[in-house]
Design a protein around this motif. Structure first.
Motif, PDB file in Angstrom:
ATOM      1  N   TYR A  44       0.856  -1.185   0.000  1.00  8.63           N
ATOM      2  CA  TYR A  44       0.000   0.000   0.000  1.00  8.63           C
ATOM      3  C   TYR A  44       0.891   1.234   0.000  1.00  8.63           C
ATOM      4  N   ILE A  45       0.809   2.019  -1.081  1.00  2.63           N
ATOM      5  CA  ILE A  45       1.623   3.218  -1.214  1.00  2.63           C
ATOM      6  C   ILE A  45       0.779   4.435  -0.849  1.00  2.63           C
ATOM      7  N   HIS A  46       1.381   5.399  -0.161  1.00  2.00           N
ATOM      8  CA  HIS A  46       0.655   6.587   0.297  1.00  2.00           C
ATOM      9  C   HIS A  46       0.014   7.307  -0.885  1.00  2.00           C
ATOM     10  N   GLU A  47      -1.175   7.861  -0.647  1.00  3.93           N
ATOM     11  CA  GLU A  47      -1.924   8.497  -1.735  1.00  3.93           C
ATOM     12  C   GLU A  47      -1.166   9.665  -2.378  1.00  3.93           C
ATOM     13  N   ASN A  48      -0.225  10.293  -1.643  1.00  3.52           N
ATOM     14  CA  ASN A  48       0.537  11.416  -2.208  1.00  3.52           C
ATOM     15  C   ASN A  48       1.631  10.956  -3.154  1.00  3.52           C
ATOM     16  N   ALA A  49       1.932   9.655  -3.159  1.00  7.74           N
ATOM     17  CA  ALA A  49       3.045   9.156  -3.975  1.00  7.74           C
ATOM     18  C   ALA A  49       2.616   8.114  -4.992  1.00  7.74           C
ATOM     19  N   HIS A  50       1.320   7.782  -5.048  1.00  8.27           N
ATOM     20  CA  HIS A  50       0.898   6.649  -5.878  1.00  8.27           C
ATOM     21  C   HIS A  50       1.110   6.886  -7.369  1.00  8.27           C
ATOM     22  N   SER A  51       1.166   8.154  -7.794  1.00  7.63           N
ATOM     23  CA  SER A  51       1.332   8.440  -9.231  1.00  7.63           C
ATOM     24  C   SER A  51       2.761   8.208  -9.707  1.00  7.63           C
ATOM     25  N   GLY A  63      11.484  -7.381  -7.402  1.00 14.39           N
ATOM     26  CA  GLY A  63      10.121  -7.681  -7.800  1.00 14.39           C
ATOM     27  C   GLY A  63       9.655  -6.743  -8.892  1.00 14.39           C
ATOM     28  N   THR A  64       8.537  -7.097  -9.501  1.00 12.57           N
ATOM     29  CA  THR A  64       7.952  -6.302 -10.576  1.00 12.57           C
ATOM     30  C   THR A  64       6.514  -5.959 -10.219  1.00 12.57           C
ATOM     31  N   VAL A  65       6.146  -4.705 -10.433  1.00 13.29           N
ATOM     32  CA  VAL A  65       4.777  -4.273 -10.178  1.00 13.29           C
ATOM     33  C   VAL A  65       3.872  -4.899 -11.235  1.00 13.29           C
ATOM     34  N   THR A  66       2.899  -5.678 -10.787  1.00 18.08           N
ATOM     35  CA  THR A  66       2.006  -6.381 -11.721  1.00 18.08           C
ATOM     36  C   THR A  66       0.585  -5.842 -11.689  1.00 18.08           C
ATOM     37  N   GLY A  67       0.264  -5.019 -10.709  1.00 11.02           N
ATOM     38  CA  GLY A  67      -1.100  -4.521 -10.625  1.00 11.02           C
ATOM     39  C   GLY A  67      -1.205  -3.312  -9.732  1.00 11.02           C
ATOM     40  N   LEU A  68      -2.142  -2.416 -10.071  1.00  9.51           N
ATOM     41  CA  LEU A  68      -2.398  -1.210  -9.277  1.00  9.51           C
ATOM     42  C   LEU A  68      -3.881  -1.159  -8.946  1.00  9.51           C
ATOM     43  N   GLY A  69      -4.191  -0.837  -7.690  1.00  8.39           N
ATOM     44  CA  GLY A  69      -5.578  -0.715  -7.289  1.00  8.39           C
ATOM     45  C   GLY A  69      -6.285   0.414  -8.020  1.00  8.39           C
ATOM     46  N   SER A  70      -7.594   0.292  -8.180  1.00  9.10           N
ATOM     47  CA  SER A  70      -8.357   1.281  -8.935  1.00  9.10           C
ATOM     48  C   SER A  70      -8.962   2.369  -8.053  1.00  9.10           C
ATOM     49  N   ARG A  71      -8.645   2.340  -6.745  1.00 13.10           N
ATOM     50  CA  ARG A  71      -9.197   3.355  -5.858  1.00 13.10           C
ATOM     51  C   ARG A  71      -8.280   3.546  -4.658  1.00 13.10           C
ATOM     52  N   ILE A  72      -8.512   4.632  -3.942  1.00 16.52           N
ATOM     53  CA  ILE A  72      -7.770   4.908  -2.716  1.00 16.52           C
ATOM     54  C   ILE A  72      -8.490   4.229  -1.555  1.00 16.52           C
ATOM     55  N   VAL A  73      -7.731   3.523  -0.733  1.00 17.73           N
ATOM     56  CA  VAL A  73      -8.311   2.771   0.386  1.00 17.73           C
ATOM     57  C   VAL A  73      -7.564   3.105   1.671  1.00 17.73           C
ATOM     58  N   THR A  74      -8.132   2.683   2.784  1.00 21.58           N
ATOM     59  CA  THR A  74      -7.457   2.838   4.075  1.00 21.58           C
ATOM     60  C   THR A  74      -6.313   1.840   4.171  1.00 21.58           C
ATOM     61  N   GLU A 110      -3.771  -1.200   9.375  1.00 20.58           N
ATOM     62  CA  GLU A 110      -3.110  -0.712  10.591  1.00 20.58           C
ATOM     63  C   GLU A 110      -1.693  -1.246  10.726  1.00 20.58           C
ATOM     64  N   ARG A 111      -1.500  -2.520  10.349  1.00 17.96           N
ATOM     65  CA  ARG A 111      -0.183  -3.138  10.490  1.00 17.96           C
ATOM     66  C   ARG A 111       0.876  -2.457   9.631  1.00 17.96           C
ATOM     67  N   LEU A 112       0.453  -1.779   8.556  1.00 16.61           N
ATOM     68  CA  LEU A 112       1.395  -1.186   7.605  1.00 16.61           C
ATOM     69  C   LEU A 112       1.527   0.330   7.761  1.00 16.61           C
ATOM     70  N   ARG A 113       1.016   0.867   8.875  1.00 13.01           N
ATOM     71  CA  ARG A 113       1.135   2.306   9.100  1.00 13.01           C
ATOM     72  C   ARG A 113       2.336   2.602   9.990  1.00 13.01           C
ATOM     73  N   LYS A 133      -5.188   6.885  10.966  1.00  9.47           N
ATOM     74  CA  LYS A 133      -5.590   6.356   9.671  1.00  9.47           C
ATOM     75  C   LYS A 133      -4.916   7.133   8.543  1.00  9.47           C
ATOM     76  N   ILE A 134      -4.373   6.405   7.588  1.00 11.10           N
ATOM     77  CA  ILE A 134      -3.825   7.030   6.377  1.00 11.10           C
ATOM     78  C   ILE A 134      -4.363   6.262   5.176  1.00 11.10           C
ATOM     79  N   TYR A 135      -4.276   6.908   4.018  1.00  7.35           N
ATOM     80  CA  TYR A 135      -4.905   6.344   2.840  1.00  7.35           C
ATOM     81  C   TYR A 135      -3.881   6.187   1.714  1.00  7.35           C
ATOM     82  N   GLY A 136      -4.122   5.207   0.878  1.00 10.76           N
ATOM     83  CA  GLY A 136      -3.195   4.953  -0.209  1.00 10.76           C
ATOM     84  C   GLY A 136      -3.788   4.042  -1.255  1.00 10.76           C
TER      85      GLY A 136
END
Length: 348
Positions: free
Chosen positions: A253-260, A282-293, A296-299, A305-308
């Motif tokens: 999960y990448i922070h919403e400010n850096a996902h682009s 590794g190689t990026v094989t897929g990107l989510g289609s929306r911003i999600v929460t 907790e384990r990855l914050r 709460k943060i979004y990405g």
């Protein structure tokens, strides 16, 4: 020294060298956390089956070809899975019937006892009166005061009560015998139905095919075990899950400010959050289609709460030493980093 040991030493040395090169670099990188996992294989069958044997338990590491389950095809013309349940229901009805009749017998005995006690008490009282009258009459006769006096009335009442007691005993004896017969005979239809169903189950067991062994499709670990021995399972119903020994899929999960800044096909370095020597490309094989929460384990701070955006990464090496569900750090590699001259630093 074995090839395996040399391989681990090379990985460790490479990790430390790359870590040093990163620290001396001032270039800011996109980093984010993820969870190591592997593709789950669900094992089922396209026919109704009978689970004869289970050879493994959840979490068991197995080699390719290791027996997992022993099954037999169930007859398709009989719903054998429900038959044992029907037997249990009939058994419960039989026990309920017997319990009900037992209570009726006990209540009847109590009522009988109460009525008999009342009659016996009245008989005892009349006997006392009769004995007193007889004594008085004897005395009066001896004095020649009442030469012809008798106690006929009291004796008649006593005889009537004794007859009533005998009739009562006869009545309750008949009632109790009838209840005992109902208790036994009334459950016979249920018992016969149970025998009929049991015969169907036995017939079905004889009609089942030979034992079919389901083997492990590859080296891996047994996941959830969702069946039991001596039970029937519907077609396509999940029997167990199986996943590879070494996780090669990362869900980050990448922070919403850096996902682009990251795209499909980009290279990332995957490293254990607790062991810097575990470093893989590794190689990026897929990107989510929306911003999600972000979980907790990855914050950085679990309470905030943060979004990405969800990022799917495939580790290219066939084997690695990561654990299932291990937390990992992912670092986005720029074009000039594709030779793996960098290794991620731990996020602050």
């Amino acid at each position: 020294m074995t090839k395996k040991n040399i391989h681990y030493i090379v990985i460790a040395i490479t990790g430390f060298i790359l870590l040093f090169l990163l620290f001396v670099s001032s270039k800011e990188r996109v980093q984010f956390y993820g969870i190591a996992d592997s593709k789950e294989t669900v094992i089922n069958y396209n026919f109704p089956v009978f689970i004869e044997k289970i050879y493994v338990s959840p979490g068991s590491p197995v080699k390719k070809g290791t027996p997992l389950l022993g099954i037999k095809l169930a007859p398709t013309n009989t719903s054998l899975k429900t038959l044992p349940l029907e037997i249990e229901q009939l058994q419960a009805e039989k026990e309920f019937w017997k319990t009900k009749k037992t209570h009726e017998i006990q209540n009847t005995l109590l009522i009988q006892k109460e009525e008999l006690n009342k009659i016996n008490y009245t008989i005892d009282q009349l006997k006392k009166i009769s004995d007193q009258n007889t004594s008085i009459l004897k005395e009066m006769k001896s004095l020649k005061l009442v030469p012809n006096a008798t106690t006929t009335t009291t004796e008649d009442e006593l005889n009537m009560l004794k007859k009533r007691r005998a009739d009562l005993l006869k009545k309750y004896s008949f009632t109790l015998n009838a209840l005992e017969n109902e208790k036994e005979i009334g459950s016979q239809p249920l018992f016969k139905e149970m025998e009929k169903i049991a015969a169907e189950v036995n017939l079905g067991n004889h009609e089942k095919n030979d034992l079919i062994i389901i083997n492990a499709p590859d080296d891996g670990v047994v996941g959830d075990l969702l069946c039991k021995t001596n039970t029937y399972v519907k077609p396509f119903e999940k029997l167990l899950s199986f996943y590879e020994s070494h996780p090669n899929i990362i869900k980050g999960y990448i922070h919403e400010n850096a996902h682009s800044k990251i795209n499909i096909g980009d290279k990332v370095l995957v490293s254990s959050s607790t062991n810097d020597t575990k470093v893989y490309e590794g190689t990026v094989t897929g990107l989510g289609s929306r911003i999600v929460t972000i979980p907790e384990r990855l914050r950085k701070i679990s309470q905030i709460k943060i979004y990405g955006r969800e990022i799917n990464v495939l580790i290219e090496t066939q084997t690695n030493s990561l654990l299932q569900k291990e937390k990992v750090l992912l670092t986005h590699l720029e074009n000039n980093d594709k030779d793996l001259n960098r290794v991620p630093a731990v996020l602050n």
